[in-house]
Design an enzyme around this catalytic site. Structure first.
Site, PDB file in Angstrom:
ATOM      1  CB  SER A  51      28.001  -1.380  16.529  1.00  0.00           C
ATOM      2  OG  SER A  51      27.727  -0.122  15.649  1.00  0.00           O
ATOM      3  CE  LYS A 101      27.640   2.479  18.995  1.00  0.00           C
ATOM      4  NZ  LYS A 101      28.024   1.403  18.168  1.00  0.00           N
TER       5      LYS A 101
END
Length: 189
Positions: A51, A101
């Site tokens: 990701s 993230k």
């Protein structure tokens, strides 16, 4: 011939026992110090998914710094590690499964995704770190107080705030500071 006087057995510990005891004390102190550092200062983390490609790759190992967010909020663009908030736990993620993230929106800011761009307060973000522009649309949302909007750098393959919502501040573990493995990619993140 006169017999030699019997010697009394020594009641003090042998030099070997003293050396062992000192080593055990040093080992216990080092273990306690390591646990304190890991709990409050920094800890190693492993990247399990794609990701955050191209910035981070599967198998990268990072040092996550835990002190700075006790004194300040995460800044836009910082890469953070966090425990799954309730909405991710409802999807089956365990409480101790870490996510990583990038911070895109802070409290009070409006985030939107349209035409392949991420907009914060109606201004397009310059994002040289992403794998490719997002191929989806997300209507404007305002980041609530004490929450953040986070996205993976691999925008089209990331389970992030555009999917599950805002990240409450109390779930943030720390910020990714330094990649220590693989050796050919050692450096700041």
């Amino acid at each position: 011939m006169t017999p030699e006087p019997a010697t009394k057995p020594s009641t003090s510990p042998s030099p070997n026992w003293k050396l062992w005891w000192e080593n055990i004390q040093i080992l216990v102190a080092a273990l306690i110090l390591a646990l304190i550092v890991r709990a409050y200062v920094a800890e190693p983390r492993f990247i399990p998914s794609d990701s955050m490609i191209p910035t981070l790759r599967i198998g990268d190992r990072l040092v996550v710094e835990k002190l700075s967010y006790r004194f300040r909020n995460p800044e836009l663009g910082e890469i953070i590690v966090f425990d799954p908030p309730p909405q991710l736990q409802d999807q089956g993620y365990s409480k101790d499964q870490a996510f990583i993230k990038r911070v895109i929106g802070r409290p009070g800011q409006t985030v939107e995704v349209k035409d392949g761009e991420v907009l914060v307060n109606n201004r397009s973000l310059e994002e040289p770190y992403i794998a490719q522009p997002p191929k989806y649309r997300m209507p404007p949302v305002q980041v609530p107080e004490n929450s953040f909007f986070v996205m993976g750098d691999n925008r089209n393959n990331s389970n992030d705030s555009h999917v599950w919502g805002f990240l409450p501040k109390e779930y943030i573990v720390g910020r990714a500071l330094f990649r220590f493995f693989p050796f050919n990619r050692i450096g700041g993140v």
